[in-house]
Design a protein around this motif. Structure first.
Motif, PDB file in Angstrom:
ATOM      1  N   ALA A   1       0.847  -1.198   0.000  1.00 52.05           N
ATOM      2  CA  ALA A   1       0.000   0.000   0.000  1.00 52.05           C
ATOM      3  C   ALA A   1       0.880   1.246   0.000  1.00 52.05           C
ATOM      4  O   ALA A   1       2.086   1.173   0.235  1.00 52.05           O
ATOM      5  N   CYS A   2       0.266   2.383  -0.276  1.00 51.48           N
ATOM      6  CA  CYS A   2       0.974   3.669  -0.257  1.00 51.48           C
ATOM      7  C   CYS A   2       0.144   4.674   0.545  1.00 51.48           C
ATOM      8  O   CYS A   2      -1.079   4.558   0.605  1.00 51.48           O
ATOM      9  N   GLY A   3       0.820   5.671   1.093  1.00 57.02           N
ATOM     10  CA  GLY A   3       0.136   6.806   1.716  1.00 57.02           C
ATOM     11  C   GLY A   3      -0.857   6.407   2.791  1.00 57.02           C
ATOM     12  O   GLY A   3      -0.583   5.581   3.664  1.00 57.02           O
ATOM     13  N   THR A   4      -2.050   7.016   2.705  1.00 64.42           N
ATOM     14  CA  THR A   4      -3.083   6.770   3.706  1.00 64.42           C
ATOM     15  C   THR A   4      -3.478   5.301   3.739  1.00 64.42           C
ATOM     16  O   THR A   4      -3.788   4.751   4.796  1.00 64.42           O
ATOM     17  N   SER A   5      -3.474   4.666   2.572  1.00 61.99           N
ATOM     18  CA  SER A   5      -3.817   3.240   2.522  1.00 61.99           C
ATOM     19  C   SER A   5      -2.811   2.432   3.320  1.00 61.99           C
ATOM     20  O   SER A   5      -3.146   1.408   3.917  1.00 61.99           O
ATOM     21  N   ARG A   6      -1.567   2.899   3.327  1.00 58.33           N
ATOM     22  CA  ARG A   6      -0.545   2.173   4.085  1.00 58.33           C
ATOM     23  C   ARG A   6      -0.817   2.310   5.589  1.00 58.33           C
ATOM     24  O   ARG A   6      -0.622   1.367   6.353  1.00 58.33           O
ATOM     25  N   HIS A   7      -1.290   3.489   5.987  1.00 58.44           N
ATOM     26  CA  HIS A   7      -1.642   3.637   7.415  1.00 58.44           C
ATOM     27  C   HIS A   7      -2.782   2.681   7.769  1.00 58.44           C
ATOM     28  O   HIS A   7      -2.756   2.012   8.797  1.00 58.44           O
ATOM     29  N   ALA A   8      -3.789   2.613   6.893  1.00 60.88           N
ATOM     30  CA  ALA A   8      -4.908   1.699   7.135  1.00 60.88           C
ATOM     31  C   ALA A   8      -4.397   0.262   7.162  1.00 60.88           C
ATOM     32  O   ALA A   8      -4.841  -0.556   7.980  1.00 60.88           O
ATOM     33  N   ALA A   9      -3.435  -0.037   6.282  1.00 55.16           N
ATOM     34  CA  ALA A   9      -2.901  -1.401   6.210  1.00 55.16           C
ATOM     35  C   ALA A   9      -2.186  -1.771   7.514  1.00 55.16           C
ATOM     36  O   ALA A   9      -2.208  -2.929   7.942  1.00 55.16           O
ATOM     37  N   GLN A  10      -1.573  -0.769   8.159  1.00 52.05           N
ATOM     38  CA  GLN A  10      -0.887  -1.073   9.419  1.00 52.05           C
ATOM     39  C   GLN A  10      -1.895  -1.462  10.506  1.00 52.05           C
ATOM     40  O   GLN A  10      -1.648  -2.358  11.299  1.00 52.05           O
ATOM     41  N   VAL A  11      -3.038  -0.783  10.497  1.00 49.89           N
ATOM     42  CA  VAL A  11      -4.095  -1.166  11.443  1.00 49.89           C
ATOM     43  C   VAL A  11      -4.578  -2.575  11.094  1.00 49.89           C
ATOM     44  O   VAL A  11      -4.764  -3.433  11.966  1.00 49.89           O
ATOM     45  N   GLY A  12      -4.750  -2.815   9.781  1.00 55.66           N
ATOM     46  CA  GLY A  12      -5.190  -4.137   9.322  1.00 55.66           C
ATOM     47  C   GLY A  12      -4.206  -5.223   9.737  1.00 55.66           C
ATOM     48  O   GLY A  12      -4.610  -6.305  10.180  1.00 55.66           O
ATOM     49  N   ALA A  13      -2.917  -4.934   9.623  1.00 54.80           N
ATOM     50  CA  ALA A  13      -1.897  -5.930   9.980  1.00 54.80           C
ATOM     51  C   ALA A  13      -1.989  -6.262  11.474  1.00 54.80           C
ATOM     52  O   ALA A  13      -1.888  -7.424  11.884  1.00 54.80           O
ATOM     53  N   TYR A  14      -2.201  -5.204  12.269  1.00 57.59           N
ATOM     54  CA  TYR A  14      -2.345  -5.410  13.709  1.00 57.59           C
ATOM     55  C   TYR A  14      -3.518  -6.352  13.991  1.00 57.59           C
ATOM     56  O   TYR A  14      -3.407  -7.324  14.729  1.00 57.59           O
ATOM     57  N   LEU A  15      -4.668  -6.091  13.337  1.00 54.25           N
ATOM     58  CA  LEU A  15      -5.860  -6.918  13.557  1.00 54.25           C
ATOM     59  C   LEU A  15      -5.636  -8.346  13.069  1.00 54.25           C
ATOM     60  O   LEU A  15      -6.022  -9.311  13.737  1.00 54.25           O
ATOM     61  N   LEU A  16      -4.994  -8.478  11.905  1.00 47.77           N
ATOM     62  CA  LEU A  16      -4.759  -9.820  11.363  1.00 47.77           C
ATOM     63  C   LEU A  16      -3.859 -10.629  12.305  1.00 47.77           C
ATOM     64  O   LEU A  16      -4.086 -11.814  12.541  1.00 47.77           O
ATOM     65  N   GLU A  17      -2.835  -9.974  12.840  1.00 51.96           N
ATOM     66  CA  GLU A  17      -1.928 -10.713  13.730  1.00 51.96           C
ATOM     67  C   GLU A  17      -2.628 -11.050  15.044  1.00 51.96           C
ATOM     68  O   GLU A  17      -2.544 -12.171  15.546  1.00 51.96           O
ATOM     69  N   GLN A  18      -3.375 -10.057  15.590  1.00 51.47           N
ATOM     70  CA  GLN A  18      -3.988 -10.280  16.897  1.00 51.47           C
ATOM     71  C   GLN A  18      -5.205 -11.200  16.827  1.00 51.47           C
ATOM     72  O   GLN A  18      -5.411 -12.030  17.697  1.00 51.47           O
ATOM     73  N   LEU A  19      -6.022 -11.071  15.771  1.00 54.93           N
ATOM     74  CA  LEU A  19      -7.260 -11.852  15.696  1.00 54.93           C
ATOM     75  C   LEU A  19      -7.071 -13.171  14.951  1.00 54.93           C
ATOM     76  O   LEU A  19      -7.563 -14.204  15.368  1.00 54.93           O
ATOM     77  N   ALA A  20      -6.351 -13.103  13.838  1.00 59.53           N
ATOM     78  CA  ALA A  20      -6.208 -14.330  13.037  1.00 59.53           C
ATOM     79  C   ALA A  20      -4.916 -15.074  13.393  1.00 59.53           C
ATOM     80  O   ALA A  20      -4.740 -16.229  13.022  1.00 59.53           O
ATOM     81  N   GLY A  21      -4.005 -14.382  14.068  1.00 51.46           N
ATOM     82  CA  GLY A  21      -2.753 -15.037  14.476  1.00 51.46           C
ATOM     83  C   GLY A  21      -1.827 -15.333  13.298  1.00 51.46           C
ATOM     84  O   GLY A  21      -0.993 -16.239  13.371  1.00 51.46           O
ATOM     85  N   ILE A  22      -1.961 -14.570  12.218  1.00 50.05           N
ATOM     86  CA  ILE A  22      -1.095 -14.821  11.052  1.00 50.05           C
ATOM     87  C   ILE A  22      -0.066 -13.676  10.949  1.00 50.05           C
ATOM     88  O   ILE A  22      -0.456 -12.502  10.901  1.00 50.05           O
ATOM     89  N   PRO A  23       1.229 -14.021  10.921  1.00 50.95           N
ATOM     90  CA  PRO A  23       2.241 -12.957  10.802  1.00 50.95           C
ATOM     91  C   PRO A  23       1.988 -12.105   9.553  1.00 50.95           C
ATOM     92  O   PRO A  23       1.793 -12.648   8.461  1.00 50.95           O
ATOM     93  N   THR A  24       1.946 -10.804   9.733  1.00 49.46           N
ATOM     94  CA  THR A  24       1.574  -9.901   8.624  1.00 49.46           C
ATOM     95  C   THR A  24       2.566  -8.747   8.525  1.00 49.46           C
ATOM     96  O   THR A  24       2.892  -8.117   9.527  1.00 49.46           O
ATOM     97  N   SER A  25       3.053  -8.489   7.321  1.00 48.82           N
ATOM     98  CA  SER A  25       3.963  -7.356   7.119  1.00 48.82           C
ATOM     99  C   SER A  25       3.339  -6.377   6.133  1.00 48.82           C
ATOM    100  O   SER A  25       2.636  -6.779   5.211  1.00 48.82           O
ATOM    101  N   VAL A  26       3.645  -5.102   6.351  1.00 44.29           N
ATOM    102  CA  VAL A  26       3.140  -4.056   5.455  1.00 44.29           C
ATOM    103  C   VAL A  26       4.326  -3.467   4.691  1.00 44.29           C
ATOM    104  O   VAL A  26       5.355  -3.160   5.286  1.00 44.29           O
ATOM    105  N   PHE A  27       4.191  -3.336   3.369  1.00 48.20           N
ATOM    106  CA  PHE A  27       5.269  -2.792   2.534  1.00 48.20           C
ATOM    107  C   PHE A  27       4.786  -1.557   1.805  1.00 48.20           C
ATOM    108  O   PHE A  27       3.631  -1.496   1.375  1.00 48.20           O
TER     109      PHE A  27
END
Ligand code: GLU
Length: 382
Positions: A310-336
């Protein structure tokens, strides 16, 4: 994201082009321009900054003709200044092109053209396109072909495979003022069908006040428009027939309401948008999945890690998404950053789900990064 409009019909094109560009203002831009055609030739006007500057030029100089193209630019190659604004012309000043997106191999194309004596007037990647089309037109004419809409179409079709990258573009040529050629690859372009006239645009708001009947171009397609009709071709050059669709309601009108600019409006709309999203994707009641995305279960089966581009604002949203994916789904997630991933992707690891996040759905870096990732995986699978 920039905006493209193009019109061919039986009334003066410039006012409709300017109105279309105004409806695309929500996409953001740094400069704008139009080119129209009449029996006298090509009339091109450009201005840095807001559309009022271009409108002032139009009021002062005029731009006659019933066929034309327009553009609001979001600079990717070359500073946001007037000489880099679109349309870009060939050496004779009779062929004009507007383009949305990025031509990745513009440097080598530019060097080849320069070696053949072409003089460039801008720093954009786009400017190679009118020169390539003009060169092809000259070659075809030298072999005895006469200037007609079919010739322009053929020249464009032969140049498109030389362009690497994502684009939507529109081309007009003063030698055939009754023809307009448009094409798209990984960038949007829609054709609106009026009565004896066609208006093309990057998005529906520019078409909503013109017609409700639209024909969205599919990826890789090219269309020749004349006041008599549309000829549609796929990337292989085969003729395509498709029934137009109807725009519905007012959802396609980009309205700033009383806000000073679109970003402010979008910020204020966040609670409403978030509530809509939650209602759509979080199923009511208990027992079901926590999040219901419109994807098949086997897409998720066996996923061991997730990467989000993602880029820009979408990347910020993706960071929140990564947090949720790791905490709720337990899947390691990286944002680029999609723009960096394109040039330095991490090594391929099996069972990795890649998600692209783009607010507009058109972010060139994100789309290109996803396409590259798909290509990488295909190469390993083969
Ligand atoms: N790459 C082109 C330029 O920099 C087009 C940018 C756009 O999509 O507005 O002029």
């Amino acid at each position: 994201m920039c905006g493209i409009v193009a019109l061919i019909g039986s009334r003066e094109a410039a006012p409709q082009l300017l109105e279309g560009l105004r409806q695309l203002e929500y996409r953001g831009y740094d400069s704008a321009g139009i080119a129209t055609l009449d029996g006298e030739g090509l009339h091109c006007l450009k201005a840095e900054g807001k559309l009022v500057n271009l409108t002032a030029r139009y009021e002062q100089h005029g731009a006659p003709g019933q066929c034309g193209i327009g553009h609001t630019r979001w600079a990717t190659h070359g500073k946001p200044e007037e000489r880099n604004a679109h349309p870009h012309l060939d050496g004779s000043g009779r062929l004009a092109v507007v383009q949305n997106g990025i031509i990745e191999n513009h440097r080598s194309l530019r060097e080849d053209l320069q070696a053949a004596g072409v003089r460039f007037l801008s720093d954009t990647d786009t400017e190679v396109i009118p020169h390539l089309i003009a060169r092809r037109l000259a070659e075809l004419q030298a072999s005895g072909r006469s200037a007609d809409p079919a010739l322009l179409l053929e020249a464009v079709q032969q140049v498109l495979p030389l362009l690497h990258g994502a684009y939507a573009l529109a081309v007009v040529w003063a030698d055939v003022p009754g023809a307009l050629v448009v094409a798209r690859r990984q960038a949007p372009l829609l054709i609106g069908l009026g009565e004896g006239e066609f208006l093309c645009a990057s998005d529906t708001p520019a078409l909503a006040g013109f017609t409700r009947t639209i024909l969205p171009l599919e990826d890789g397609e090219v269309a020749l428009l004349t006041p008599l009709g549309i000829e549609l071709y796929d990337a292989a050059g085969d003729r395509v027939q498709r029934t137009p669709t109807l725009l519905s309601g007012t959802e396609h009108v980009a309205d700033k309401r009383s806000f000073r600019h679109f970003m402010l409006k979008e910020i204020h709309e966040q609670p409403e948008t978030a509530a809509l999203w939650v209602a759509r994707h979080l199923p009511q009641g208990s027992g079901g999945p926590l999040v219901a995305l419109p994807l098949d279960d086997d897409v998720y089966a066996g996923v061991e890690r997730i990467q989000i581009l993602a880029c820009g604002t979408s990347r910020h949203a993706a960071q929140v998404g990564a947090y949720l994916l790791e905490q709720l789904a337990g899947i390691p997630t990286s944002v680029f950053y999609a723009s960096e991933f394109r040039y330095a992707p991490p090594p391929l690891v099996p069972n990795t789900l890649t998600i692209g996040v783009t607010q507009s759905g058109e972010t060139a870096d994100t789309l290109a990064a996803l396409a590259m990732e798909q290509e990488r995986r295909r190469a390993v699978a083969d």
